[in-house]
Design a protein around this motif. Structure first.
Motif, PDB file in Angstrom:
ATOM      1  N   LYS A 224      32.513 -78.921   5.015  1.00  0.00           N
ATOM      2  CA  LYS A 224      31.923 -77.959   5.942  1.00  0.00           C
ATOM      3  C   LYS A 224      30.410 -78.174   5.987  1.00  0.00           C
ATOM      4  O   LYS A 224      29.776 -78.382   4.960  1.00  0.00           O
ATOM      5  N   ARG A 225      29.874 -78.114   7.175  1.00  0.00           N
ATOM      6  CA  ARG A 225      28.434 -78.319   7.370  1.00  0.00           C
ATOM      7  C   ARG A 225      27.842 -77.049   7.965  1.00  0.00           C
ATOM      8  O   ARG A 225      28.307 -76.568   8.999  1.00  0.00           O
ATOM      9  N   THR A 226      26.826 -76.510   7.303  1.00  0.00           N
ATOM     10  CA  THR A 226      26.189 -75.279   7.747  1.00  0.00           C
ATOM     11  C   THR A 226      24.688 -75.496   7.844  1.00  0.00           C
ATOM     12  O   THR A 226      24.060 -75.961   6.879  1.00  0.00           O
ATOM     13  N   VAL A 227      24.115 -75.180   8.998  1.00  0.00           N
ATOM     14  CA  VAL A 227      22.670 -75.276   9.195  1.00  0.00           C
ATOM     15  C   VAL A 227      22.062 -73.908   8.920  1.00  0.00           C
ATOM     16  O   VAL A 227      22.381 -72.934   9.595  1.00  0.00           O
ATOM     17  N   ARG A 228      21.202 -73.835   7.922  1.00  0.00           N
ATOM     18  CA  ARG A 228      20.573 -72.573   7.563  1.00  0.00           C
ATOM     19  C   ARG A 228      19.423 -72.266   8.522  1.00  0.00           C
ATOM     20  O   ARG A 228      18.954 -73.118   9.256  1.00  0.00           O
ATOM     21  N   SER A 229      18.959 -71.026   8.492  1.00  0.00           N
ATOM     22  CA  SER A 229      17.900 -70.604   9.402  1.00  0.00           C
ATOM     23  C   SER A 229      16.586 -71.312   9.124  1.00  0.00           C
ATOM     24  O   SER A 229      15.744 -71.439  10.015  1.00  0.00           O
ATOM     25  N   ASP A 230      16.390 -71.789   7.882  1.00  0.00           N
ATOM     26  CA  ASP A 230      15.137 -72.466   7.561  1.00  0.00           C
ATOM     27  C   ASP A 230      15.175 -73.961   7.876  1.00  0.00           C
ATOM     28  O   ASP A 230      14.222 -74.676   7.614  1.00  0.00           O
ATOM     29  N   GLY A 231      16.300 -74.434   8.442  1.00  0.00           N
ATOM     30  CA  GLY A 231      16.404 -75.836   8.819  1.00  0.00           C
ATOM     31  C   GLY A 231      17.133 -76.695   7.814  1.00  0.00           C
ATOM     32  O   GLY A 231      17.537 -77.809   8.126  1.00  0.00           O
ATOM     33  N   MET A 232      17.296 -76.214   6.583  1.00  0.00           N
ATOM     34  CA  MET A 232      18.064 -76.959   5.592  1.00  0.00           C
ATOM     35  C   MET A 232      19.533 -76.979   5.996  1.00  0.00           C
ATOM     36  O   MET A 232      20.028 -76.051   6.627  1.00  0.00           O
ATOM     37  N   VAL A 233      20.218 -78.057   5.622  1.00  0.00           N
ATOM     38  CA  VAL A 233      21.627 -78.224   5.990  1.00  0.00           C
ATOM     39  C   VAL A 233      22.452 -78.256   4.717  1.00  0.00           C
ATOM     40  O   VAL A 233      22.180 -79.029   3.803  1.00  0.00           O
ATOM     41  N   LYS A 234      23.471 -77.410   4.655  1.00  0.00           N
ATOM     42  CA  LYS A 234      24.323 -77.310   3.480  1.00  0.00           C
ATOM     43  C   LYS A 234      25.669 -77.955   3.766  1.00  0.00           C
ATOM     44  O   LYS A 234      26.314 -77.651   4.770  1.00  0.00           O
ATOM     45  N   ASP A 236      29.399 -78.352   2.219  1.00  0.00           N
ATOM     46  CA  ASP A 236      30.346 -77.802   1.258  1.00  0.00           C
ATOM     47  C   ASP A 236      31.537 -78.747   1.209  1.00  0.00           C
ATOM     48  O   ASP A 236      32.410 -78.721   2.077  1.00  0.00           O
ATOM     49  N   LEU A 237      31.558 -79.611   0.185  1.00  0.00           N
ATOM     50  CA  LEU A 237      32.582 -80.653   0.068  1.00  0.00           C
ATOM     51  C   LEU A 237      33.604 -80.248  -0.978  1.00  0.00           C
ATOM     52  O   LEU A 237      33.254 -79.939  -2.110  1.00  0.00           O
ATOM     53  N   LEU A 238      34.868 -80.228  -0.580  1.00  0.00           N
ATOM     54  CA  LEU A 238      35.961 -79.888  -1.484  1.00  0.00           C
ATOM     55  C   LEU A 238      36.913 -81.073  -1.553  1.00  0.00           C
ATOM     56  O   LEU A 238      37.456 -81.493  -0.530  1.00  0.00           O
ATOM     57  N   VAL A 239      37.085 -81.640  -2.748  1.00  0.00           N
ATOM     58  CA  VAL A 239      37.934 -82.824  -2.911  1.00  0.00           C
ATOM     59  C   VAL A 239      38.854 -82.617  -4.104  1.00  0.00           C
ATOM     60  O   VAL A 239      38.592 -81.798  -4.989  1.00  0.00           O
ATOM     61  N   ASP A 240      39.937 -83.386  -4.130  1.00  0.00           N
ATOM     62  CA  ASP A 240      40.879 -83.343  -5.238  1.00  0.00           C
ATOM     63  C   ASP A 240      40.313 -84.148  -6.413  1.00  0.00           C
ATOM     64  O   ASP A 240      39.341 -84.906  -6.251  1.00  0.00           O
ATOM     65  N   PRO A 241      40.880 -84.013  -7.609  1.00  0.00           N
ATOM     66  CA  PRO A 241      40.332 -84.704  -8.785  1.00  0.00           C
ATOM     67  C   PRO A 241      40.250 -86.213  -8.633  1.00  0.00           C
ATOM     68  O   PRO A 241      39.286 -86.835  -9.110  1.00  0.00           O
ATOM     69  N   ALA A 242      41.240 -86.836  -7.987  1.00  0.00           N
ATOM     70  CA  ALA A 242      41.210 -88.295  -7.847  1.00  0.00           C
ATOM     71  C   ALA A 242      40.036 -88.738  -6.979  1.00  0.00           C
ATOM     72  O   ALA A 242      39.336 -89.707  -7.301  1.00  0.00           O
ATOM     73  N   THR A 243      39.795 -88.027  -5.886  1.00  0.00           N
ATOM     74  CA  THR A 243      38.668 -88.362  -5.020  1.00  0.00           C
ATOM     75  C   THR A 243      37.349 -88.091  -5.726  1.00  0.00           C
ATOM     76  O   THR A 243      36.384 -88.842  -5.590  1.00  0.00           O
ATOM     77  N   ASP A 244      37.304 -87.010  -6.488  1.00  0.00           N
ATOM     78  CA  ASP A 244      36.085 -86.689  -7.231  1.00  0.00           C
ATOM     79  C   ASP A 244      35.728 -87.813  -8.202  1.00  0.00           C
ATOM     80  O   ASP A 244      34.549 -88.146  -8.368  1.00  0.00           O
ATOM     81  N   ALA A 245      36.730 -88.399  -8.821  1.00  0.00           N
ATOM     82  CA  ALA A 245      36.461 -89.493  -9.755  1.00  0.00           C
ATOM     83  C   ALA A 245      35.812 -90.669  -9.037  1.00  0.00           C
ATOM     84  O   ALA A 245      34.913 -91.321  -9.578  1.00  0.00           O
ATOM     85  N   GLN A 246      36.254 -90.940  -7.801  1.00  0.00           N
ATOM     86  CA  GLN A 246      35.662 -92.029  -7.028  1.00  0.00           C
ATOM     87  C   GLN A 246      34.206 -91.743  -6.668  1.00  0.00           C
ATOM     88  O   GLN A 246      33.380 -92.656  -6.602  1.00  0.00           O
ATOM     89  N   ILE A 247      33.900 -90.465  -6.430  1.00  0.00           N
ATOM     90  CA  ILE A 247      32.539 -90.094  -6.034  1.00  0.00           C
ATOM     91  C   ILE A 247      31.635 -89.928  -7.254  1.00  0.00           C
ATOM     92  O   ILE A 247      30.515 -90.444  -7.308  1.00  0.00           O
ATOM     93  N   TRP A 248      32.147 -89.203  -8.248  1.00  0.00           N
ATOM     94  CA  TRP A 248      31.291 -88.776  -9.353  1.00  0.00           C
ATOM     95  C   TRP A 248      31.053 -89.872 -10.385  1.00  0.00           C
ATOM     96  O   TRP A 248      29.980 -89.936 -10.986  1.00  0.00           O
ATOM     97  N   THR A 249      32.027 -90.733 -10.596  1.00  0.00           N
ATOM     98  CA  THR A 249      31.879 -91.759 -11.639  1.00  0.00           C
ATOM     99  C   THR A 249      30.650 -92.642 -11.428  1.00  0.00           C
ATOM    100  O   THR A 249      29.842 -92.807 -12.353  1.00  0.00           O
ATOM    101  N   PRO A 250      30.427 -93.243 -10.245  1.00  0.00           N
ATOM    102  CA  PRO A 250      29.224 -94.073 -10.083  1.00  0.00           C
ATOM    103  C   PRO A 250      27.931 -93.264 -10.139  1.00  0.00           C
ATOM    104  O   PRO A 250      26.918 -93.756 -10.654  1.00  0.00           O
ATOM    105  N   ILE A 251      27.960 -92.023  -9.643  1.00  0.00           N
ATOM    106  CA  ILE A 251      26.746 -91.201  -9.700  1.00  0.00           C
ATOM    107  C   ILE A 251      26.420 -90.849 -11.147  1.00  0.00           C
ATOM    108  O   ILE A 251      25.266 -90.947 -11.591  1.00  0.00           O
TER     109      ILE A 251
END
Length: 514
Positions: A224-234, A236-251
């Motif tokens: 989900k992508r939300t543009v705040r009133s101050d211009g910042m963009v949030k 909200d990423l929700l992933v399953d554990p297997a996908t999280d491992a692909q994203i989080w492990t290298p980081i």
């Protein structure tokens, strides 16, 4: 008032008088504070036990099958847990937990009646639990009733295990319960540890559930992508554990020294670790920058988009680009400071050693992304162009694009991009459609004169599909007067169409266009 309620009321008054105040607590020695916390925790457990028993009975009296006679219904709520929440002032999650724990305590009473107060305490042992009758969860219930296991641990184990799928798997569940309780005793596990072990045990005992649960988690993925009133963009990423491992492990590997990971062994890795430790950015900023860098690198090098790799377009005027280049050169030629890379001058020692230059720095340029009123700095522009993550659309001081004309009737991709930047979306007043949801409208009809067969960016504007069709169908037309565009509608005075891109706002503010 019943005898029980009167007794507890007196106990509450006595407890209120006995409980220490803040000044008394701060005056205690460390050992006394630890002892006090232990006594208060024991008192809370006793109170929580009584609350759970009451909550469980309230839930039973609030069963849906009772209809209008339901206790919860008569109180104006939907369930016994909601009634418990109202009465205790707790969260609904805690109220439901109290109901579950109360059920466990009732189970314990049915399979192993409580000892008399003057009887010796029953020894804590797995053998005693294994000898219990009753349902597979009876050992959990008795450990809570006897104070052998905190209610939070017991609830996490029960919730994590679920229920046996059939009678054949019940003995395996009973053995799993005994092992999990022993692990809590031997390993001093936290409630989170107990829950994790219970869920893993359930996956082993019930493979069908494990498969279904993995699929359920995967299907919940979302962004989900939300543009705040101050211009910042949030995001909200929700992933399953297997996908999280692909994203989080290298980081995590990349930022390990800052995230509590190892400092590594080689000289190069030690240097990298030291650099990360000295980086002035917060961990959250480092995570954001690292995630963005990985994502950008993947987009540009993966080939998943073929020859049409999506590119961010930044709009900038020639004068602003010159300012950005000049300011960038000034920054690169400024005297170096004594701090580590990425850290402001003087930050390493805690005192400022930076002295203002003899002459003020040159004015930096600004540039604009599509669809946002928040400008990029010249430094951001130069960086984006340097690493290839963006393409610049260069405009003159009148707002017209440079080198974007083409001797064809059909607008080219490059011309469409220039028009989108210039107009900022559908030009019809009040239309919210962004540039990527618009079509190119020709101001000069093809059949009026031969000169119209030459397509130039200045003779096209962005309209959404609805307004484009409506313009043609209702007899309206749009006229260009120099660098401005006017909507002519039958029976109405001409209306000026104001571009919606922030760069145009900049030029109008500066007075270079009207």
């Amino acid at each position: 008032m019943s005898e029980i309620v009167s007794r507890v009321h007196s106990l509450t008054a006595a407890a209120a008088g006995a409980l220490p105040c803040a000044d008394e607590i701060t005056a205690l020695t460390d050992a006394a504070q630890l002892a006090l916390l232990g006594e208060l925790s024991a008192l809370r457990r006793e109170v929580d036990t009584a609350i759970s028993l009451v909550a469980s009975d309230i839930e039973r009296k609030s069963a849906r099958e009772l209809g209008p006679e339901s206790l919860a219904r008569r109180a104006g709520v939907r369930s016994g847990a909601e009634l418990v929440q109202r009465l205790t002032g707790s969260s609904l999650t805690d109220a439901r937990k109290a109901v579950r724990v109360g059920g466990l305590l009732e189970t314990a009473a049915s399979v192993s009646p409580a000892e008399e107060t003057d009887a010796p305490a029953e020894p804590r042992s797995i053998e005693a639990l294994a000898a219990l009758g009753g349902p597979w969860s009876a050992p959990i219930a008795v450990t809570v009733r006897n104070g052998w296991l905190p209610a939070e641990h017991a609830d996490r184990i029960t919730s994590g295990l679920g229920v046996p799928r059939d009678d054949a798997s019940t003995p395996a569940y009973r053995q799993a319960v005994l092992r999990l309780i022993a692990d809590c005793w031997d390993g001093e596990l936290t409630p989170e540890d107990a829950a994790r072990n219970a869920k893993a045990t359930r996956a082993v005992l019930d493979r069908e559930w494990a498969t279904q649960n993995a699929q359920r988690l995967y299907e919940q993925r979302s962004l989900k992508r939300t543009v705040r009133s101050d211009g910042m963009v949030k995001y909200d990423l929700l992933v399953d554990p297997a996908t999280d491992a692909q994203i989080w492990t290298p980081i995590r590997r990349h930022l390990a020294p800052r995230l509590g990971g190892p400092r590594f062994l080689t000289d190069e890795e030690r240097a990298r670790a030291e650099e990360l430790q000295q980086d002035a950015r917060t961990n959250e900023q480092l995570l954001a920058d690292t995630f963005t860098a990985f994502l950008t690198a993947g987009i540009t090098s993966s080939g998943v988009f073929g020859k049409h790799t999506p590119t961010v377009t930044i709009a900038v005027t020639t004068s602003e680009l010159k300012k950005a280049i000049t300011a960038d050169a000034a920054r690169r030629n400024s005297p170096p400071h004594d701090g580590p890379p990425g850290q402001p001058p003087g930050a390493a020692s805690g005192t400022s050693t930076h002295r203002p230059p003899a002459t003020p720095p040159p004015e930096d340029g600004i540039a604009w992304l599509d669809g946002t009123p928040h400008p990029l700095t010249g430094a951001q522009l130069i960086t984006s162009l340097c690493d290839g993550s963006a393409a610049a659309a260069l405009l003159d001081e009148t707002g017209q694009t440079l080198d974007a004309t083409k001797a064809e009737r059909t607008f080219s991709t490059r011309q469409r991009r220039a028009m989108a930047i210039r107009d900022g979306g559908c030009l019809i007043p009040g239309c919210p459609m962004p540039p990527d949801a618009t079509e190119a409208h020709h101001l000069n009809p093809w059949n009026e004169r031969p000169q119209n067969r030459k397509t130039e960016t200045k003779d096209g504007i962005c309209l959404c599909r609805f307004h484009h069709l409506n313009l043609h169908n209702q007899g309206g037309h749009i006229e260009r007067r120099g660098n401005t565009y006017w909507l002519h509608w039958p029976g109405r005075e001409p209306t000026r169409l104001l571009p919606k891109h922030s760069l145009t706002t900049q030029l109008r503010t500066q007075g270079t266009i009207s």
